[in-house]
Design a protein around this motif. Sequence first.
Motif, mmCIF file in Angstrom:
data_model
loop_
_atom_site.group_PDB
_atom_site.id
_atom_site.type_symbol
_atom_site.label_atom_id
_atom_site.label_comp_id
_atom_site.label_asym_id
_atom_site.label_seq_id
_atom_site.Cartn_x
_atom_site.Cartn_y
_atom_site.Cartn_z
ATOM 1 N N ALA A 1 54.952 45.244 12.834
ATOM 2 C CA ALA A 1 53.570 44.037 13.120
ATOM 3 C C ALA A 1 54.003 42.336 12.511
ATOM 4 O O ALA A 1 52.755 41.845 13.263
ATOM 5 C CB ALA A 1 53.176 44.707 11.055
ATOM 6 N N SER B 1 54.129 41.119 16.606
ATOM 7 C CA SER B 1 52.916 41.582 16.667
ATOM 8 C C SER B 1 52.184 39.937 16.478
ATOM 9 O O SER B 1 51.336 39.325 17.005
ATOM 10 C CB SER B 1 51.936 42.653 16.245
ATOM 11 O OG SER B 1 53.114 43.944 17.380
ATOM 12 N N SER B 2 52.063 39.808 15.484
ATOM 13 C CA SER B 2 50.955 38.885 14.717
ATOM 14 C C SER B 2 52.312 37.594 15.001
ATOM 15 O O SER B 2 51.309 36.472 14.778
ATOM 16 C CB SER B 2 51.368 39.414 13.165
ATOM 17 O OG SER B 2 52.159 38.981 12.117
ATOM 18 N N ILE C 1 47.314 50.517 14.902
ATOM 19 C CA ILE C 1 46.657 50.031 13.264
ATOM 20 C C ILE C 1 47.296 48.971 12.175
ATOM 21 O O ILE C 1 46.928 48.538 11.751
ATOM 22 C CB ILE C 1 46.012 51.904 12.227
ATOM 23 C CG1 ILE C 1 44.942 52.865 13.391
ATOM 24 C CG2 ILE C 1 45.063 51.259 11.341
ATOM 25 C CD1 ILE C 1 43.762 51.722 13.803
ATOM 26 N N PHE C 2 48.423 49.305 12.032
ATOM 27 C CA PHE C 2 49.690 49.196 11.049
ATOM 28 C C PHE C 2 50.822 47.712 11.893
ATOM 29 O O PHE C 2 50.736 46.996 11.915
ATOM 30 C CB PHE C 2 49.986 49.417 10.135
ATOM 31 C CG PHE C 2 48.822 50.420 9.181
ATOM 32 C CD1 PHE C 2 48.486 50.245 8.065
ATOM 33 C CD2 PHE C 2 49.145 51.672 10.163
ATOM 34 C CE1 PHE C 2 47.790 50.924 7.860
ATOM 35 C CE2 PHE C 2 48.568 52.876 8.704
ATOM 36 C CZ PHE C 2 47.716 51.946 7.350
ATOM 37 N N GLU D 1 49.843 46.528 15.011
ATOM 38 C CA GLU D 1 49.050 46.185 16.236
ATOM 39 C C GLU D 1 47.912 44.561 15.708
ATOM 40 O O GLU D 1 47.718 44.345 15.564
ATOM 41 C CB GLU D 1 49.000 46.981 17.077
ATOM 42 C CG GLU D 1 50.110 47.376 18.437
ATOM 43 C CD GLU D 1 51.400 46.176 19.107
ATOM 44 O OE1 GLU D 1 50.435 44.855 19.250
ATOM 45 O OE2 GLU D 1 51.879 47.038 18.966
ATOM 46 N N VAL D 2 46.489 46.395 15.357
ATOM 47 C CA VAL D 2 45.178 45.840 15.696
ATOM 48 C C VAL D 2 45.024 44.834 14.232
ATOM 49 O O VAL D 2 44.984 43.940 14.501
ATOM 50 C CB VAL D 2 44.538 46.823 15.695
ATOM 51 C CG1 VAL D 2 42.644 46.324 15.298
ATOM 52 C CG2 VAL D 2 44.489 47.895 16.850
ATOM 53 N N THR D 3 45.716 45.273 12.899
ATOM 54 C CA THR D 3 45.567 44.883 11.903
ATOM 55 C C THR D 3 46.077 43.550 11.395
ATOM 56 O O THR D 3 45.786 42.150 11.112
ATOM 57 C CB THR D 3 45.806 45.267 10.504
ATOM 58 O OG1 THR D 3 45.276 46.939 10.481
ATOM 59 C CG2 THR D 3 45.911 44.798 9.475
ATOM 60 N N PRO D 4 47.376 43.720 12.075
ATOM 61 C CA PRO D 4 48.398 42.134 11.943
ATOM 62 C C PRO D 4 48.386 40.794 12.727
ATOM 63 O O PRO D 4 48.321 39.927 13.208
ATOM 64 C CB PRO D 4 49.732 42.702 12.112
ATOM 65 C CG PRO D 4 49.881 44.238 12.983
ATOM 66 C CD PRO D 4 48.360 45.026 12.453
ATOM 67 N N LYS D 5 47.256 41.784 14.008
ATOM 68 C CA LYS D 5 47.284 41.266 15.386
ATOM 69 C C LYS D 5 45.572 39.863 15.071
ATOM 70 O O LYS D 5 46.029 38.761 15.140
ATOM 71 C CB LYS D 5 47.179 41.186 16.167
ATOM 72 C CG LYS D 5 48.007 41.630 17.431
ATOM 73 C CD LYS D 5 47.931 41.676 18.604
ATOM 74 C CE LYS D 5 49.902 42.245 19.187
ATOM 75 N NZ LYS D 5 49.619 42.523 20.875
ATOM 76 N N THR D 6 44.610 40.230 14.522
ATOM 77 C CA THR D 6 43.625 40.423 13.633
ATOM 78 C C THR D 6 43.520 39.098 12.763
ATOM 79 O O THR D 6 43.129 38.116 12.637
ATOM 80 C CB THR D 6 42.655 41.280 13.216
ATOM 81 O OG1 THR D 6 42.357 41.891 14.050
ATOM 82 C CG2 THR D 6 41.243 40.721 12.837
ATOM 83 N N ILE D 7 45.128 39.411 11.598
ATOM 84 C CA ILE D 7 44.740 38.684 10.808
ATOM 85 C C ILE D 7 45.436 36.840 11.466
ATOM 86 O O ILE D 7 45.362 36.027 10.776
ATOM 87 C CB ILE D 7 45.847 39.346 9.770
ATOM 88 C CG1 ILE D 7 44.987 40.547 8.902
ATOM 89 C CG2 ILE D 7 46.181 37.955 8.708
ATOM 90 C CD1 ILE D 7 45.962 41.254 7.488
#
Length: 420
Positions: free
Chosen positions: A21, A24-25, A107-108, A110-116
Motif C-alpha cells: 500500500a 502504490s500510494s 483492495i488494500f 492498490e485501489v484504496t491507497p492510490k485513491t487516497i
Amino acid sequence: MSEAPLSILIGALVFLLLLSAFFSSSETGMMAINRYRLRHLARKGNRAAKRTSSLLDRPDRLIGVILIGNNFVNILASALATIIAVRLWGDSGIAIATLGLTFVVLIFGEVTPKTIAAMYPEKVAFPASMVLVPLLKILYPVVLLVNWICSLLMRPFGIRPGQEGEDQLSSEELRTLVNESGLRLPKKRRGMLLGILDLEKVHVDDIMVPRNEVYGIDIEDDIKEIVHQLRDCQHTRMPVYRGDINNIVGMLHMRKIARLLTLEEVNKATLLQETAEPYYIPESTPLHTQLFNFQKSKERTALVVDEYGDIMGLVTLEDILEEIVGDFTTDVSDSSQDITPQGDGSYIIDGSASIRDVNKALGWDLPTDDARTINGLITEEMEVIPEASVCWKIKNCRFEILQVKDNRIKSVRMFMAGTL
C-alpha cells in the motif's frame, strides 16, 4: 519459513500488504502532485518539497525504485500467502491463496491507497519522500541496471528517460489555470491576468480612437476658435494638423500651453513652437508589443497609420492599460452611452460602438475578425448599406436598424435570440 508459527507468517503477510500500500500510494502521490505548487514550496525552503522535487527530477529512477519495492513485496506476499493457505487447507489452498490474495492486494494494496494518494498527493508524497530518498540510494545499482535495460527498449521509439518532459504552460493553459483558480484569486485580479494574456491577441486598431473621432486642432482655423477649443479641451495631448488629419504638424501637450492660455498670449506661432514630433505606429501592432514600445520610447500617445501612411486613428498608453485593469477613468467628453438597455431586454447601440466593447459589456460573442464597429459588422454581413427598419441576424444575435445617416448606421436595436 514453513516451520515458522502461523501467527508470525500472518503478521509478516499483513506487514507486506502495508508495504505494498505504501509503494502504490507513493507512486500515485508523486505523479499526481502539483508541480508548480511543489516548486513554489521548494523555493520557500520546505524540506519535504525539496526532497520530493529532487525525486521528480528523474522520474525514471523514482518509478524504478517504487516498482522494484512494490513488486518485491507483492511477490513475497504471494509466497507467504501460499505457504499459509497450504498449511491451512492443503493443496487446495494454492487456489484459495491466489484468489484471496488477488482480492486483498487489489483492495488494500492498490485501489484504496492510490485513491487516497490521488485525493491528497502532498500528504502522501511528502512523508513518502523520507523513505524513498534513502531507499533509492540503497537500491541505486539495481535501479540503474533496470533503467538501463528499459532505456534500451525505449530507444527505438525515440524516448530518452533522462530528457526533461514538456512541463511549461502555454498561454491558453495558463488562461485555463487562471479561470479555474476560483475563490483563491479575487475576481479583479483574475480579470487583470486574463487581460494581460489577451494583449497578444489584440492589435492597436482594435482599441484606437478612429480618425473621425480624434480630437485635434486645425492650425488653419481662426485663432479665437482655436483658443476656445483649447480652453474646452479635456485631453492632455492632442494632434495639431493643417487642413486635414493626414497633415499632422505635431502633438501638443496642454501642460505646455496652459500658462499661455492664462496670460492670453496664445497665437499660431506659439502653438507650432510648443508642438512635439508625432509618434507613429502601424495598425497591426499587437498591444503587448506597443506597451513595451511606449515604455522604450517614453511616449504616451501614438498616431496609428495604415500601410499607405494614412492616419487611421489614435491610441494612448491609457487605452492599453484599460485593457488590463478595466476602465479607471471616465471620458467626460462622452455625454451619451453607446449601449442603452431597454425594458424588454434589448439594447439600443450606437453604430460607431466597438464590437469588442459590446462583447465585453454584454458578454456576447460577435465576430471581430474583420470589422471593428457595429456599423462595419452589419454592412460587411449584409454587403450593402442598409435602409432603416431593416432586420437581420448574425449568429444568434438579431438586430433592427433604427437610423442611417451619411451612409453609416447611426443606431441599431440588438438582442440575443431567446432573450425576449
